[in-house]
Design an enzyme around this catalytic site. Structure first.
Site, mmCIF file in Angstrom:
data_model
loop_
_atom_site.group_PDB
_atom_site.id
_atom_site.type_symbol
_atom_site.label_atom_id
_atom_site.label_comp_id
_atom_site.label_asym_id
_atom_site.label_seq_id
_atom_site.Cartn_x
_atom_site.Cartn_y
_atom_site.Cartn_z
ATOM 1 N N TYR A 133 0.951 -1.293 0.361
ATOM 2 C CA TYR A 133 -0.233 -0.080 -0.020
ATOM 3 C C TYR A 133 1.163 1.000 0.054
ATOM 4 O O TYR A 133 2.341 1.180 0.244
ATOM 5 C CB TYR A 133 -0.966 0.391 1.299
ATOM 6 C CG TYR A 133 -1.519 1.372 1.542
ATOM 7 C CD1 TYR A 133 -2.866 1.255 0.763
ATOM 8 C CD2 TYR A 133 -1.193 2.440 2.211
ATOM 9 C CE1 TYR A 133 -3.651 2.137 -0.112
ATOM 10 C CE2 TYR A 133 -1.849 3.416 2.383
ATOM 11 C CZ TYR A 133 -3.311 3.299 1.941
ATOM 12 O OH TYR A 133 -4.033 4.572 1.738
ATOM 13 N N TRP A 169 1.683 5.732 -1.951
ATOM 14 C CA TRP A 169 1.179 7.021 -2.236
ATOM 15 C C TRP A 169 2.364 7.043 -3.988
ATOM 16 O O TRP A 169 2.320 8.118 -4.116
ATOM 17 C CB TRP A 169 1.082 8.248 -1.555
ATOM 18 C CG TRP A 169 0.150 8.781 -1.519
ATOM 19 C CD1 TRP A 169 -1.377 7.934 -0.350
ATOM 20 C CD2 TRP A 169 -1.278 9.011 -2.137
ATOM 21 N NE1 TRP A 169 -2.777 8.273 -0.898
ATOM 22 C CE2 TRP A 169 -2.560 9.419 -1.483
ATOM 23 C CE3 TRP A 169 -0.728 10.785 -3.238
ATOM 24 C CZ2 TRP A 169 -3.686 9.775 -1.662
ATOM 25 C CZ3 TRP A 169 -2.218 11.596 -3.346
ATOM 26 C CH2 TRP A 169 -2.930 11.197 -2.898
HETATM 27 N N1 MGD Z 1 -1.336 8.388 12.987
HETATM 28 C C1 MGD Z 1 -1.743 7.820 11.567
HETATM 29 N N2 MGD Z 1 -1.065 7.547 10.826
HETATM 30 C C2 MGD Z 1 -1.517 7.457 9.523
HETATM 31 C C3 MGD Z 1 -2.678 8.438 8.777
HETATM 32 C C4 MGD Z 1 -2.486 9.731 9.956
HETATM 33 O O1 MGD Z 1 -3.801 10.453 9.714
HETATM 34 N N3 MGD Z 1 -2.391 9.247 10.842
HETATM 35 N N4 MGD Z 1 -2.994 9.216 6.904
HETATM 36 C C5 MGD Z 1 -2.381 7.093 6.597
HETATM 37 C C6 MGD Z 1 -2.768 7.513 5.281
HETATM 38 S S1 MGD Z 1 -4.309 8.776 4.536
HETATM 39 C C7 MGD Z 1 -1.964 7.170 4.059
HETATM 40 S S2 MGD Z 1 -2.485 7.388 1.983
HETATM 41 C C8 MGD Z 1 -0.976 6.329 4.595
HETATM 42 C C9 MGD Z 1 -0.319 7.286 3.961
HETATM 43 O O2 MGD Z 1 1.231 6.320 3.495
HETATM 44 P P1 MGD Z 1 2.160 6.202 2.110
HETATM 45 O O3 MGD Z 1 1.667 6.217 0.974
HETATM 46 O O4 MGD Z 1 2.613 4.404 2.512
HETATM 47 O O5 MGD Z 1 3.132 7.019 2.957
HETATM 48 P P2 MGD Z 1 4.172 7.487 1.967
HETATM 49 O O6 MGD Z 1 5.204 8.612 2.402
HETATM 50 O O7 MGD Z 1 3.508 8.806 0.976
HETATM 51 O O8 MGD Z 1 4.629 6.547 0.529
HETATM 52 C C10 MGD Z 1 5.448 6.175 -0.543
HETATM 53 C C11 MGD Z 1 6.446 5.804 -0.310
HETATM 54 O O9 MGD Z 1 6.617 5.412 -2.293
HETATM 55 C C12 MGD Z 1 7.673 5.910 -2.316
HETATM 56 N N5 MGD Z 1 7.869 6.366 -4.259
HETATM 57 C C13 MGD Z 1 6.842 7.306 -4.549
HETATM 58 N N6 MGD Z 1 7.459 7.352 -5.768
HETATM 59 C C14 MGD Z 1 7.569 5.675 -5.850
HETATM 60 C C15 MGD Z 1 8.353 5.002 -7.156
HETATM 61 O O10 MGD Z 1 7.650 5.746 -8.735
HETATM 62 N N7 MGD Z 1 8.670 4.026 -7.257
HETATM 63 C C16 MGD Z 1 9.276 3.455 -5.774
HETATM 64 N N8 MGD Z 1 9.852 2.163 -5.831
HETATM 65 N N9 MGD Z 1 8.742 4.627 -5.010
HETATM 66 C C17 MGD Z 1 8.197 5.212 -4.848
HETATM 67 C C18 MGD Z 1 7.527 7.718 -1.985
HETATM 68 O O11 MGD Z 1 9.419 7.684 -1.994
HETATM 69 C C19 MGD Z 1 7.386 6.963 -0.595
HETATM 70 O O12 MGD Z 1 8.421 6.204 0.204
HETATM 71 O O13 MGD Z 1 -0.554 6.826 6.231
HETATM 72 C C20 MGD Z 1 -1.682 6.363 6.466
HETATM 73 N N10 MGD Z 1 -0.900 7.120 8.019
HETATM 74 N N1 MGD Z 2 -1.006 18.368 2.461
HETATM 75 C C1 MGD Z 2 -1.151 17.247 2.605
HETATM 76 N N2 MGD Z 2 -1.905 17.166 2.127
HETATM 77 C C2 MGD Z 2 -2.492 15.642 2.655
HETATM 78 C C3 MGD Z 2 -1.909 14.580 3.228
HETATM 79 C C4 MGD Z 2 -1.049 14.829 3.289
HETATM 80 O O1 MGD Z 2 -0.021 14.291 3.336
HETATM 81 N N3 MGD Z 2 -0.205 16.695 2.421
HETATM 82 N N4 MGD Z 2 -2.346 13.461 2.273
HETATM 83 C C5 MGD Z 2 -3.980 13.405 1.838
HETATM 84 C C6 MGD Z 2 -4.661 12.096 2.150
HETATM 85 S S1 MGD Z 2 -3.825 10.760 1.698
HETATM 86 C C7 MGD Z 2 -4.944 12.044 2.563
HETATM 87 S S2 MGD Z 2 -6.882 10.483 2.951
HETATM 88 C C8 MGD Z 2 -6.421 12.768 2.907
HETATM 89 C C9 MGD Z 2 -6.456 13.017 4.247
HETATM 90 O O2 MGD Z 2 -7.718 13.850 5.035
HETATM 91 P P1 MGD Z 2 -8.238 14.388 6.237
HETATM 92 O O3 MGD Z 2 -7.949 12.767 7.092
HETATM 93 O O4 MGD Z 2 -9.122 15.062 6.065
HETATM 94 O O5 MGD Z 2 -6.497 15.125 6.735
HETATM 95 P P2 MGD Z 2 -6.573 15.185 8.417
HETATM 96 O O6 MGD Z 2 -5.238 16.187 8.076
HETATM 97 O O7 MGD Z 2 -5.785 14.183 9.616
HETATM 98 O O8 MGD Z 2 -7.474 15.281 9.616
HETATM 99 C C10 MGD Z 2 -8.603 16.581 9.448
HETATM 100 C C11 MGD Z 2 -8.901 17.620 10.009
HETATM 101 O O9 MGD Z 2 -9.637 17.009 10.875
HETATM 102 C C12 MGD Z 2 -9.097 17.991 12.343
HETATM 103 N N5 MGD Z 2 -9.245 16.460 12.927
HETATM 104 C C13 MGD Z 2 -8.776 14.919 14.004
HETATM 105 N N6 MGD Z 2 -9.054 14.542 14.644
HETATM 106 C C14 MGD Z 2 -10.837 15.088 14.650
HETATM 107 C C15 MGD Z 2 -12.057 14.893 15.814
HETATM 108 O O10 MGD Z 2 -12.181 13.156 16.540
HETATM 109 N N7 MGD Z 2 -13.317 15.052 15.039
HETATM 110 C C16 MGD Z 2 -12.791 16.507 13.933
HETATM 111 N N8 MGD Z 2 -14.145 17.007 13.855
HETATM 112 N N9 MGD Z 2 -11.457 16.730 13.784
HETATM 113 C C17 MGD Z 2 -10.302 15.932 13.744
HETATM 114 C C18 MGD Z 2 -7.765 17.562 12.160
HETATM 115 O O11 MGD Z 2 -7.342 18.180 12.629
HETATM 116 C C19 MGD Z 2 -7.453 18.036 10.342
HETATM 117 O O12 MGD Z 2 -7.164 19.841 10.394
HETATM 118 O O13 MGD Z 2 -5.389 14.215 2.377
HETATM 119 C C20 MGD Z 2 -4.871 13.980 1.318
HETATM 120 N N10 MGD Z 2 -4.103 15.399 1.817
HETATM 121 MO MO MO Z 3 -4.295 9.170 2.410
#
Ligand code: MGD
Ligand code: MGD
Ligand code: MO
Length: 825
Positions: free
Chosen positions: A155, A157
């Site tokens: 999994y 990005w």
């Molecule tokens: N506590 C907490 N944990 C979270 C979250 C949270 O809100 N709170 N958010 C969750 C969410 S929504 C998500 S989506 C995940 C994200 O988790 P990930 O998607 O695993 O995070 P990234 O850092 O985007 O990792 C992507 C990796 O792919 C590599 N990469 C990019 N392009 C290429 C390529 O072309 N080839 C190869 N081989 N590698 C490449 C990048 O260098 C990077 O190391 O994290 C989750 N974890």
């Molecule tokens: N800059 C940037 N943009 C991104 C990403 C990134 O890594 N960086 N990741 C992308 C990805 S994969 C995803 S899935 C989306 C994630 O999108 P979201 O999951 O919506 O993003 P978060 O920042 O985790 O949370 C959004 C808001 O929820 C608030 N929040 C946290 N806990 C609670 C709660 O219990 N109640 C309420 N009401 N609010 C709460 C946080 O303070 C924050 O302002 O963003 C995408 N966009």
């Molecule tokens: Mo995500």
């Protein structure tokens, strides 16, 4: 025959109707469309190349084969400040340069000294040897344990592009070895995407919302409920188009009333001058119930809508009034849980009902214990308000993400490489992919490693967890995204072999046995669409520079592995990179013609150095979610069992899960701020980072602009800092029973007291990698989050469930080492 076919233009003309955003400009530190230079300024002999990435379309300036500047595409309405890190990421010191193998694994074989993972003891090997090791190890594990012992869920990005999708390519290669265990769902919306099909018949989270122009025109009250588009819409799963910024900007110009319900006064709240309500984290369901109770008690709810368009309101009402459990969910009841005054809760109910109200929910409220309930309750609340399907009313679950609500253009689908052997293309979503030997919910790999053979509930089914001996990752960073890092480190010791392709020495790469250096998307050619929703352009993702050091395309690495098994041609289908791209383009050209548009021939498209623009129709500009259902609920029935919005689900009732009852329900999470049995005093908002995409770009120059004392920042309210004797810039230890990290204090009034913000994605840097529980010296928040699942229904992750304590760190400061390559690398 020659009907007048409008020509699709290369977008030389600017369609930009608004000024580039002030904040983006400030972050870029210049006016106009500046080059973000690195090193010397270019003189003659420079080239300018159009390409693209998650952060948007850009033009890179290349001099003597080196990228020296990057500027946002002139049509980008709101360039992301993260672009600066993109340039830096190509050459950063954390770049993986050569194929590397962990010494113990190389010398003693698979499974040797598993506790030594992460100690940076690597040996450089040749590409030939690396491919040989991988090809043989995949066969060994398959022959010894069966294909399901190979985990290929991988999994993450990755990078955009229809060809170089390293996850699809990994699975394509693994299928040639007889299969693998796959993963279902994602970390973003693990709970919502499983519950909502029972409620509205669609996943909602990645569906088009009522468009921004429609909202700007019709919405009187915009509620950002844990939704922060000004941060989260910097990126796209495809290429970021930044259309949400246009919407937010117009909303500000119009002066629409905005309420933000969030423990943080977000960038969106600040920009819009929104009214800020900060409930205790993880108590939103109680708050929503308190509003619903007021609506019902004051007869403000729309009974006609409920009768015509929903089922199951009656049993829910019995719960709401307390008839079924003896607890009326009054505003006072809700207030005691969420800490918003009862009068404010009642006032919210009245304001929601008396205005055209749009409820925009983010994903954080479902990335929590019992995370299914918040989106279900939000839809229920919207149904009670009766505005679903009306212009500017109802709800939207993607206003904050990848510019949901940006109007969709009339454009053809551009096909992509698939993991079907012999197959060439696929359209549509690729994040819900299944098709391996076994499938486990994506966040449950740690549980699987620790409990092979265990039977797990998942969405009404029983899954027998497979024995996994090899994990293969390309394009994701599990040592960042997975919760409860120390539990994970222990579970990982069950693996014989962990293989990682990446561009950076991430914590995952450091914990691997075999590390293969991949190219960035700037070192290869590809094609992609602009915007996940807008789909406004087809963009040539042109190679900017030659691969650095010994980096290779994932495609070529997998082809070489397949070739070792005599299956190279099955993998490549005999096509080169440019032949695949041409093939995808020509499929789109045919589809485009069927839609009455003529695209230029491929060679013209490719040599133009421009994105190819498609038209927007008035109808798409003014799309209203669920308008068709509202107009005719029989003809346009929803995909639920009843065809209506289900406030009570008989299907879920049949599953009999005590942690996911058949109607929206308030249930205490394992731990929360103000919770009855909670041990630690501070709730962590582990939000998405402002100047990173998860862990991506943490190893770049961008870090200098946010790190505090060389660590990940920990935002806290002055009251919480004073209570602990902390000052701005202090290094603190943040800890709970699961783990401990160092972080740097940033004191700010934008935090609710009792809540600290430590963004996800800070690179994991254990002081002693051999000892689980070791201090992380940079500040990876997932040392502190819980690894439990949301519920037995969706088995989603709980990345927003974590309580901790903060104290001043007085010991000798350990060095942050994670941003340098390991010695041999
Ligand atoms: N506590 C907490 N944990 C979270 C979250 C949270 O809100 N709170 N958010 C969750 C969410 S929504 C998500 S989506 C995940 C994200 O988790 P990930 O998607 O695993 O995070 P990234 O850092 O985007 O990792 C992507 C990796 O792919 C590599 N990469 C990019 N392009 C290429 C390529 O072309 N080839 C190869 N081989 N590698 C490449 C990048 O260098 C990077 O190391 O994290 C989750 N974890
Ligand atoms: N800059 C940037 N943009 C991104 C990403 C990134 O890594 N960086 N990741 C992308 C990805 S994969 C995803 S899935 C989306 C994630 O999108 P979201 O999951 O919506 O993003 P978060 O920042 O985790 O949370 C959004 C808001 O929820 C608030 N929040 C946290 N806990 C609670 C709660 O219990 N109640 C309420 N009401 N609010 C709460 C946080 O303070 C924050 O302002 O963003 C995408 N966009
Ligand atoms: Mo995500």
């Amino acid at each position: 025959m020659s009907s007048p076919v409008p020509e699709v233009t290369s977008s030389a003309l600017s369609r930009r109707g608004l000024l580039r955003g002030a904040t983006a400009l400030a972050a870029l530190g210049a006016t106009g469309a500046p080059y973000l230079t690195r090193g010397a300024r270019a003189a003659g002999g420079t080239q300018e190349i159009l390409s693209a990435c998650h952060w948007g379309v850009f033009r890179a300036r290349v001099q003597d084969g080196r990228a020296v500047g990057i500027r946002p595409w002139e049509e980008d309405p709101w360039p992301s400040a993260q672009l600066r890190g993109v340039l830096d990421s190509i050459y950063s010191p954390s770049r993986i340069k050569y194929p590397m193998v962990r010494r113990a694994w190389l010398e003693k074989g698979p499974g040797a000294d598993p506790a030594g993972r992460g100690t940076d003891d690597f040996v450089r090997v040749s590409w030939d040897q690396a491919i040989d090791l991988v090809a043989k190890e995949l066969v060994r594990v398959r022959e010894t344990h069966g294909p399901s012992a190979i985990f290929g869920g991988s999994y993450g990005w990755k990078s955009p592009g229809k060809l170089h999708n390293c996850q699809t390519l990994l699975r394509r290669m693994l299928k040639l070895n007889g299969g693998f265990t796959n993963a279902a769902g994602d970390y973003s919306t693990g709970a919502a995407q499983v519950i909502l099909p029972y409620v509205t018949g669609s996943i909602e989270v990645y569906e088009q919302c009522t468009t921004w122009p429609n909202v700007v025109e019709n919405t009187e009250l915009m509620v950002f409920w844990g939704a922060n588009p000004m941060n989260c819409s910097q990126i796209g799963w495809h290429i970021g188009d930044h259309g949400a910024f246009v919407g937010v900007q117009k909303l500000r110009e119009k002066g629409t009333k905005v309420i933000c319900i969030d423990p943080v006064r977000t960038e969106t709240c600040e920009f819009l001058g929104g009214e800020w309500l900060a409930p205790r984290p993880q108590t939103d369901v109680a708050l929503m119930l308190g509003i619903a109770h007021t609506l019902q008690a004051e007869k403000l709810h729309d009974q006609a809508f409920l009768d015509k368009y929903t089922t199951g309101f009656a049993p829910f009402l019995a719960y709401l009034t307390g008839a079924s459990d003896g607890v009326p969910k009054t505003a006072e009841w809700a207030s005691a849980i969420c800490d918003i005054p009862a009068a404010t809760i009642r006032d919210l109910a009245r304001r929601f009902a008396s205005h055209r109200t749009m409820l925009a929910l983010g994903y954080s409220t479902q990335r929590q214990h019992h995370g299914e309930q918040a989106p279900w309750m939000l839809v229920t609340l919207a149904a009670m308000l009766g505005q679903i399907g009306l212009p500017g009313g109802g709800y939207g679950l993607s206003y904050h993400y990848a510019s949901g609500g940006a109007p969709m253009h009339t454009s053809p689908n551009v096909a992509a490489v698939t993991d079907e052997i012999g197959g060439g293309t696929q359209g549509g979503a690729d994040w819900l992919g299944t098709g391996g030997e076994a499938v486990i919910p994506v966040s449950r790999l740690v549980e699987t490693l620790l409990n092979p053979g265990k039977v797990m509930d998942f969405n009404g089914a029983k899954i027998k967890l497979p024995l996994i001996k090899l994990a293969y990752w390309a394009g994701g960073n599990p040592f960042s995204h997975q919760q409860d890092r120390n539990e994970m480190v222990r579970a990982w010791q069950k693996l014989d072999t962990f293989i990682v392709h990446d561009v950076q020495w991430t914590a995952s790469a450091r914990h691997a046995d075999i590390v293969l250096p991949a190219t960035t998307s700037y070192e290869r050619n590809d094609i992609e669409q602009l915007g996940d929703y807008a789909l406004s352009h087809i963009v040539p993702m042109k190679q900017v520079v030659a691969p650095v050091f010994e980096a290779r395309n994932d495609y070529d690495i997998f082809a070489a592995i397949a070739e070792r098994w005599g299956k190279g041609r099955l993998f490549t289908q005999g096509r080169t990179e440019m032949e695949w791209i041409r093939y995808f383009y020509e499929g789109a050209k045919i589809e485009s013609r069927a839609k009455g548009m003529e695209m230029p021939i491929f060679d013209v498209f490719w040599s133009n150095n421009q994105a190819l623009a498609f038209p927007l129709s008035e109808e798409q500009r003014d799309f209203v979610r669920h308008a068709a259902f509202r107009a005719d609920p029989l003809l346009n029935a929803l995909g639920t069992a009843s065809g209506k919005i289900e406030i009570y689900s008989k299907n879920i009732e049949k599953m009999g899960y005590d942690d996911c009852p058949p109607h929206p329900t308030w249930m205490e999470p394992v731990e929360r701020l103000g919770g009855p049995t909670t041990k630690y005093p501070l709730a962590i908002a582990a939000n998405h980072p402002i100047l990173r995409l998860h862990s991506q770009l943490c190893g770049t120059v961008l870090r200098k602009s946010y790190e505090v004392a060389g660590r990940e920042p920990c935002w806290m309210h002055p009251r919480d800092a004073t209570e602990r004797g902390l000052a701005d810039g202090d290094v603190v230890r943040v800890f709970n029973d699961r783990g401990q990290i160092l972080a740097g204090v940033k004191i700010t009034e934008v935090m609710r007291p009792g809540v600290i913000r430590i963004s996800e994605g800070g690179w994991y840097d254990p002081v002693d990698a051999r000892t689980p529980g070791s201090l992380c010296s940079y500040g990876d928040v997932n040392n502190l989050t819980t690894g439990i699942a949301t519920s037995r229904l969706s088995q989603g992750n709980c990345g927003q469930t974590a309580m901790a304590e903060v104290e001043k760190y007085t010991g000798p400061l350990p060095r942050v080492t994670v941003f340098q390559a390991p010695a041999a690398g």
